[in-house]
Design a protein around this motif. Structure first.
Motif, PDB file in Angstrom:
ATOM      1  N   CYS A 297      -6.865  -1.031   1.150  1.00 38.10           N
ATOM      2  CA  CYS A 297      -5.713  -1.636   1.822  1.00 38.10           C
ATOM      3  C   CYS A 297      -6.227  -2.454   3.011  1.00 38.10           C
ATOM      4  O   CYS A 297      -6.985  -1.931   3.831  1.00 38.10           O
ATOM      5  CB  CYS A 297      -4.748  -0.557   2.299  1.00 38.10           C
ATOM      6  SG  CYS A 297      -3.414  -1.191   3.332  1.00 38.10           S
ATOM      7  N   PRO A 298      -5.812  -3.716   3.127  1.00 41.87           N
ATOM      8  CA  PRO A 298      -6.281  -4.514   4.262  1.00 41.87           C
ATOM      9  C   PRO A 298      -5.709  -4.050   5.599  1.00 41.87           C
ATOM     10  O   PRO A 298      -6.278  -4.346   6.640  1.00 41.87           O
ATOM     11  CB  PRO A 298      -5.803  -5.933   3.925  1.00 41.87           C
ATOM     12  CG  PRO A 298      -4.737  -5.772   2.898  1.00 41.87           C
ATOM     13  CD  PRO A 298      -4.988  -4.470   2.202  1.00 41.87           C
ATOM     14  N   ALA A 299      -4.620  -3.291   5.583  1.00 44.81           N
ATOM     15  CA  ALA A 299      -4.006  -2.849   6.838  1.00 44.81           C
ATOM     16  C   ALA A 299      -4.540  -1.506   7.310  1.00 44.81           C
ATOM     17  O   ALA A 299      -4.938  -1.359   8.463  1.00 44.81           O
ATOM     18  CB  ALA A 299      -2.490  -2.774   6.688  1.00 44.81           C
ATOM     19  N   CYS A 300      -4.560  -0.496   6.424  1.00 46.85           N
ATOM     20  CA  CYS A 300      -4.942   0.852   6.857  1.00 46.85           C
ATOM     21  C   CYS A 300      -6.308   1.298   6.330  1.00 46.85           C
ATOM     22  O   CYS A 300      -6.825   2.324   6.752  1.00 46.85           O
ATOM     23  CB  CYS A 300      -3.878   1.874   6.444  1.00 46.85           C
ATOM     24  SG  CYS A 300      -3.787   2.205   4.668  1.00 46.85           S
ATOM     25  N   GLY A 301      -6.886   0.547   5.395  1.00 50.55           N
ATOM     26  CA  GLY A 301      -8.205   0.890   4.875  1.00 50.55           C
ATOM     27  C   GLY A 301      -8.196   1.938   3.776  1.00 50.55           C
ATOM     28  O   GLY A 301      -9.264   2.362   3.318  1.00 50.55           O
ATOM     29  N   GLU A 302      -7.027   2.377   3.321  1.00 50.64           N
ATOM     30  CA  GLU A 302      -6.933   3.376   2.242  1.00 50.64           C
ATOM     31  C   GLU A 302      -7.645   2.853   0.997  1.00 50.64           C
ATOM     32  O   GLU A 302      -7.437   1.718   0.573  1.00 50.64           O
ATOM     33  CB  GLU A 302      -5.471   3.676   1.912  1.00 50.64           C
ATOM     34  CG  GLU A 302      -5.275   4.661   0.795  1.00 50.64           C
ATOM     35  CD  GLU A 302      -5.597   6.103   1.184  1.00 50.64           C
ATOM     36  OE1 GLU A 302      -6.030   6.858   0.307  1.00 50.64           O
ATOM     37  OE2 GLU A 302      -5.409   6.456   2.366  1.00 50.64           O
TER      38      GLU A 302
ATOM     39  N   LEU B 252       3.376   3.099 -10.336  1.00 50.80           N
ATOM     40  CA  LEU B 252       2.473   4.096 -10.909  1.00 50.80           C
ATOM     41  C   LEU B 252       1.287   4.375  -9.984  1.00 50.80           C
ATOM     42  O   LEU B 252       0.898   5.533  -9.807  1.00 50.80           O
ATOM     43  CB  LEU B 252       1.973   3.646 -12.273  1.00 50.80           C
ATOM     44  CG  LEU B 252       1.085   4.656 -12.981  1.00 50.80           C
ATOM     45  CD1 LEU B 252       1.889   5.895 -13.364  1.00 50.80           C
ATOM     46  CD2 LEU B 252       0.448   4.055 -14.192  1.00 50.80           C
ATOM     47  N   VAL B 253       0.745   3.339  -9.366  1.00 46.91           N
ATOM     48  CA  VAL B 253      -0.349   3.546  -8.406  1.00 46.91           C
ATOM     49  C   VAL B 253       0.155   4.364  -7.215  1.00 46.91           C
ATOM     50  O   VAL B 253      -0.523   5.266  -6.731  1.00 46.91           O
ATOM     51  CB  VAL B 253      -0.955   2.197  -7.949  1.00 46.91           C
ATOM     52  CG1 VAL B 253      -1.934   2.395  -6.796  1.00 46.91           C
ATOM     53  CG2 VAL B 253      -1.642   1.508  -9.111  1.00 46.91           C
ATOM     54  N   GLY B 254       1.374   4.078  -6.763  1.00 48.36           N
ATOM     55  CA  GLY B 254       1.970   4.868  -5.689  1.00 48.36           C
ATOM     56  C   GLY B 254       2.144   6.330  -6.077  1.00 48.36           C
ATOM     57  O   GLY B 254       1.878   7.227  -5.275  1.00 48.36           O
ATOM     58  N   LEU B 255       2.564   6.579  -7.312  1.00 47.62           N
ATOM     59  CA  LEU B 255       2.706   7.956  -7.787  1.00 47.62           C
ATOM     60  C   LEU B 255       1.351   8.653  -7.847  1.00 47.62           C
ATOM     61  O   LEU B 255       1.219   9.809  -7.424  1.00 47.62           O
ATOM     62  CB  LEU B 255       3.369   7.975  -9.159  1.00 47.62           C
ATOM     63  CG  LEU B 255       3.583   9.354  -9.770  1.00 47.62           C
ATOM     64  CD1 LEU B 255       4.537  10.186  -8.918  1.00 47.62           C
ATOM     65  CD2 LEU B 255       4.098   9.226 -11.196  1.00 47.62           C
ATOM     66  N   GLN B 256       0.342   7.963  -8.344  1.00 49.01           N
ATOM     67  CA  GLN B 256      -1.003   8.544  -8.393  1.00 49.01           C
ATOM     68  C   GLN B 256      -1.493   8.880  -6.991  1.00 49.01           C
ATOM     69  O   GLN B 256      -2.096   9.928  -6.779  1.00 49.01           O
ATOM     70  CB  GLN B 256      -1.985   7.576  -9.065  1.00 49.01           C
ATOM     71  CG  GLN B 256      -1.767   7.408 -10.535  1.00 49.01           C
ATOM     72  CD  GLN B 256      -2.714   6.390 -11.135  1.00 49.01           C
ATOM     73  OE1 GLN B 256      -3.570   5.814 -10.453  1.00 49.01           O
ATOM     74  NE2 GLN B 256      -2.559   6.133 -12.420  1.00 49.01           N
ATOM     75  N   TRP B 257      -1.236   7.993  -6.045  1.00 53.55           N
ATOM     76  CA  TRP B 257      -1.655   8.256  -4.663  1.00 53.55           C
ATOM     77  C   TRP B 257      -0.925   9.481  -4.115  1.00 53.55           C
ATOM     78  O   TRP B 257      -1.537  10.351  -3.507  1.00 53.55           O
ATOM     79  CB  TRP B 257      -1.384   7.031  -3.796  1.00 53.55           C
ATOM     80  CG  TRP B 257      -1.710   7.251  -2.361  1.00 53.55           C
ATOM     81  CD1 TRP B 257      -2.932   7.134  -1.769  1.00 53.55           C
ATOM     82  CD2 TRP B 257      -0.803   7.662  -1.330  1.00 53.55           C
ATOM     83  NE1 TRP B 257      -2.839   7.441  -0.433  1.00 53.55           N
ATOM     84  CE2 TRP B 257      -1.538   7.767  -0.139  1.00 53.55           C
ATOM     85  CE3 TRP B 257       0.548   7.940  -1.299  1.00 53.55           C
ATOM     86  CZ2 TRP B 257      -0.962   8.145   1.064  1.00 53.55           C
ATOM     87  CZ3 TRP B 257       1.130   8.315  -0.103  1.00 53.55           C
ATOM     88  CH2 TRP B 257       0.374   8.418   1.065  1.00 53.55           C
ATOM     89  N   ALA B 258       0.391   9.549  -4.331  1.00 48.49           N
ATOM     90  CA  ALA B 258       1.189  10.656  -3.791  1.00 48.49           C
ATOM     91  C   ALA B 258       0.786  11.998  -4.403  1.00 48.49           C
ATOM     92  O   ALA B 258       0.776  13.020  -3.715  1.00 48.49           O
ATOM     93  CB  ALA B 258       2.677  10.403  -4.031  1.00 48.49           C
ATOM     94  N   LEU B 259       0.420  11.995  -5.682  1.00 51.04           N
ATOM     95  CA  LEU B 259       0.030  13.234  -6.360  1.00 51.04           C
ATOM     96  C   LEU B 259      -1.466  13.525  -6.246  1.00 51.04           C
ATOM     97  O   LEU B 259      -1.959  14.484  -6.836  1.00 51.04           O
ATOM     98  CB  LEU B 259       0.438  13.172  -7.836  1.00 51.04           C
ATOM     99  CG  LEU B 259       1.930  13.048  -8.104  1.00 51.04           C
ATOM    100  CD1 LEU B 259       2.189  12.939  -9.601  1.00 51.04           C
ATOM    101  CD2 LEU B 259       2.703  14.208  -7.494  1.00 51.04           C
TER     102      LEU B 259
ATOM    103  N   CYS C  61       0.851  -1.194   0.000  1.00 50.58           N
ATOM    104  CA  CYS C  61       0.000   0.000   0.000  1.00 50.58           C
ATOM    105  C   CYS C  61       0.884   1.241   0.000  1.00 50.58           C
ATOM    106  O   CYS C  61       1.800   1.353   0.818  1.00 50.58           O
ATOM    107  CB  CYS C  61      -0.889  -0.015   1.235  1.00 50.58           C
ATOM    108  SG  CYS C  61      -1.804   1.519   1.496  1.00 50.58           S
ATOM    109  N   PRO C  62       0.624   2.197  -0.901  1.00 49.16           N
ATOM    110  CA  PRO C  62       1.439   3.414  -0.920  1.00 49.16           C
ATOM    111  C   PRO C  62       1.242   4.293   0.314  1.00 49.16           C
ATOM    112  O   PRO C  62       2.117   5.083   0.657  1.00 49.16           O
ATOM    113  CB  PRO C  62       0.989   4.136  -2.184  1.00 49.16           C
ATOM    114  CG  PRO C  62      -0.335   3.573  -2.521  1.00 49.16           C
ATOM    115  CD  PRO C  62      -0.377   2.192  -1.958  1.00 49.16           C
ATOM    116  N   ALA C  63       0.132   4.142   0.999  1.00 50.84           N
ATOM    117  CA  ALA C  63      -0.144   4.977   2.166  1.00 50.84           C
ATOM    118  C   ALA C  63       0.582   4.475   3.415  1.00 50.84           C
ATOM    119  O   ALA C  63       1.248   5.249   4.104  1.00 50.84           O
ATOM    120  CB  ALA C  63      -1.651   5.024   2.431  1.00 50.84           C
TER     121      ALA C  63
END
Length: 146
Positions: A42-47, A111-118, A23-25
């Motif tokens: 995300c199964p850990a943080c729910g993002e 790419l999903v991590g970049l989308q999340w960060a931006l 998870c990027p979060a």
């Protein structure tokens, strides 16, 4: 248990987490529920992760990277040894396939991590896309659980 709404998101960290399939979060939960299928949450943080829109970018980036690895090696082997065509096929087809299959989830996760960060495609809590239901829920189906 998601991060603060307006907190700064580090793109490099988010991309590295995504590239590792996390998870990027939070960097704990799994990003993918199958080979290339991103989990809805995300199964850990729910993002919420269903907002991602990777589309054709991961295959494009994978082809770009694999091509820059395989083509120079192919040219070096051809110039140094001049093997038969079947040797090239036996070497480069499996290598190209294996590299592509190995790098595709890495590039998609980054790419999903970049989308999340931006805060793209609904990853911004203030955007109208953020409240939209995932496609499975909108169609009246229950999304698969990881």
């Amino acid at each position: 248990m998601t991060q603060t709404m307006n907190a700064e998101r580090d793109a490099a960290s988010a991309m590295m987490r995504g590239a590792r399939g996390l998870c990027p979060a939070c960097g704990v939960g799994k990003l993918f529920r199958r080979y290339l299928k991103v989990a809805d949450h995300c199964p850990a943080c729910g993002e919420a992760l269903y907002h991602q829109k990777a589309d054709d970018a991961p295959p494009y980036m994978t082809i770009l990277v694999v091509g820059h690895i395989v083509v120079p090696l192919l040219v070096i082997v051809e110039e140094a040894y001049r093997p038969e065509v079947w040797v090239h096929l036996a070497l480069w087809l499996p290598l190209t396939l294996l590299l592509s299959l190995a790098l595709l989830p890495v590039t998609k996760g980054a790419l999903v991590g970049l989308q999340w960060a931006l805060r793209m495609h609904g990853f911004d809590p203030d955007s109208p896309e953020h409240e939209a239901l995932p496609p499975a829920a909108a169609a009246g189906k229950t999304p698969l659980t990881p």
